[in-house]
Design an enzyme around this catalytic site. Structure first.
Site, PDB file in Angstrom:
ATOM      1  N   ASN A  17      49.079 -24.144  45.768  1.00  0.00           N
ATOM      2  CA  ASN A  17      50.038 -24.171  46.902  1.00  0.00           C
ATOM      3  C   ASN A  17      50.836 -25.650  47.065  1.00  0.00           C
ATOM      4  OD1 ASN A  17      50.700 -21.871  48.915  1.00  0.00           O
ATOM      5  ND2 ASN A  17      48.274 -21.854  48.371  1.00  0.00           N
ATOM      6  N   LEU A  95      38.516 -29.611  60.614  1.00  0.00           N
ATOM      7  CA  LEU A  95      38.956 -31.007  61.078  1.00  0.00           C
ATOM      8  C   LEU A  95      38.476 -31.002  62.780  1.00  0.00           C
ATOM      9  CD1 LEU A  95      42.461 -31.195  59.164  1.00  0.00           C
ATOM     10  CD2 LEU A  95      40.529 -33.176  58.985  1.00  0.00           C
ATOM     11  N   HIS A 111      47.191 -19.587  55.432  1.00  0.00           N
ATOM     12  CA  HIS A 111      45.872 -19.042  55.674  1.00  0.00           C
ATOM     13  C   HIS A 111      46.200 -17.540  54.893  1.00  0.00           C
ATOM     14  CE1 HIS A 111      42.231 -17.469  57.130  1.00  0.00           C
ATOM     15  NE2 HIS A 111      42.907 -16.432  57.422  1.00  0.00           N
ATOM     16  N   ASP A 147      42.354 -21.510  62.579  1.00  0.00           N
ATOM     17  CA  ASP A 147      43.233 -20.375  62.298  1.00  0.00           C
ATOM     18  C   ASP A 147      43.817 -19.921  63.469  1.00  0.00           C
ATOM     19  OD1 ASP A 147      42.543 -20.882  59.756  1.00  0.00           O
ATOM     20  OD2 ASP A 147      41.097 -19.177  59.725  1.00  0.00           O
TER      21      ASP A 147
HETATM   22  C1  GRF Z   1      44.875 -20.255  49.451  1.00  0.00           C
HETATM   23  O1  GRF Z   1      44.615 -18.838  49.144  1.00  0.00           O
HETATM   24  C2  GRF Z   1      44.997 -20.590  50.776  1.00  0.00           C
HETATM   25  O2  GRF Z   1      45.712 -19.672  51.617  1.00  0.00           O
HETATM   26  C3  GRF Z   1      43.645 -20.698  51.157  1.00  0.00           C
HETATM   27  O3  GRF Z   1      42.981 -21.237  50.183  1.00  0.00           O
HETATM   28  C4  GRF Z   1      43.574 -20.901  49.053  1.00  0.00           C
HETATM   29  C5  GRF Z   1      44.140 -22.479  48.183  1.00  0.00           C
HETATM   30  O4  GRF Z   1      44.612 -21.940  46.914  1.00  0.00           O
HETATM   31  N1  GRF Z   1      43.550 -21.655  52.554  1.00  0.00           N
HETATM   32  P1  GRF Z   1      45.164 -23.087  46.226  1.00  0.00           P
HETATM   33  O5  GRF Z   1      44.292 -24.339  46.137  1.00  0.00           O
HETATM   34  O6  GRF Z   1      46.485 -23.574  46.975  1.00  0.00           O
HETATM   35  O7  GRF Z   1      45.530 -22.696  44.954  1.00  0.00           O
END
Ligand code: GRF
Length: 197
Positions: A17, A95, A111, A147
């Protein structure tokens, strides 16, 4: 034109991400620039990518017992980098309340579920076990409750009868990669602002 928002991404691992946010921010009209990446794990794969992109990185280990001290170290780094916004992207650490309150409205998270369903871990298997027909991902503002902050955006994906947690997570991840750059733009361009629930 307004100055670009200075964004720091927090990761703990793969950082896919994070990569998508870095790519999106290369567009001249994007409202954010990614100025730093913080990881609580020295071996987080994403750190190498960020470094290669010339982005500042910091490892702030979180294993010590004093969680407040860790949060304060992070806060100090953010101030040093003159940070406007924080994106949590697979940052596997909670956090503290003081930190979340200080950065309220400026910190967002992705999430892998259609919140408020399936807060916490293991969301893909839980969605399959619940025999839901769809699953997905959410970007939301971060508050002290895990969340739970207001949603910025969601994308749903179908659950197939043949899905395992692995195949479903792969489909959701594609949606995450589309959602997060869009959601950050909404916040950075101030089209979406934080309002307490
Ligand atoms: C993703 O599925 C995100 O939604 C969750 O942890 C994962 C992280 O994946 N919080 P990446 O490190 O971004 O590949």
């Amino acid at each position: 034109m307004n100055a670009k928002k200075r964004v720091v991404i927090f990761i703990s691992g793969r950082g896919s991400n994070m990569e998508k946010l870095i790519e999106a921010a290369k567009h001249p009209k994007y409202s954010s620039e990614i100025i730093g990446v913080i990881s609580n794990k020295a071996d987080a794969k994403g750190i190498e990518f960020a470094k290669k992109q010339g982005i500042k990185t910091a490892i702030i280990a979180s294993r010590q017992k004093d969680k407040k001290a860790v949060d304060l170290t992070i806060d100090k780094q953010l101030l040093e980098w003159d940070t406007d916004l924080i994106c949590l992207a697979g940052y596997m650490r909670i956090l503290g309340e003081d930190f979340c309150e200080k950065w309220e409205g400026k910190i967002i998270n992705i999430h892998p579920s259609l919140l408020p369903q399936f807060k916490g871990l293991d969301t893909h298997q839980r969605a399959i076990n619940a025999q839901n027909s769809e699953h997905g991902c959410t970007v939301h503002f971060v508050t002290a409750k895990m969340d739970d902050g207001p949603n910025i955006g969601q994308i749903a994906v179908p659950i197939k009868l043949s899905d395992t947690a692995q195949t479903l997570s792969e489909r959701v991840l594609i949606a995450e990669h589309n959602l997060y750059p869009w959601a950050l733009e909404q916040v950075a361009s101030e089209q979406v602002t934080f309002e307490k629930k």
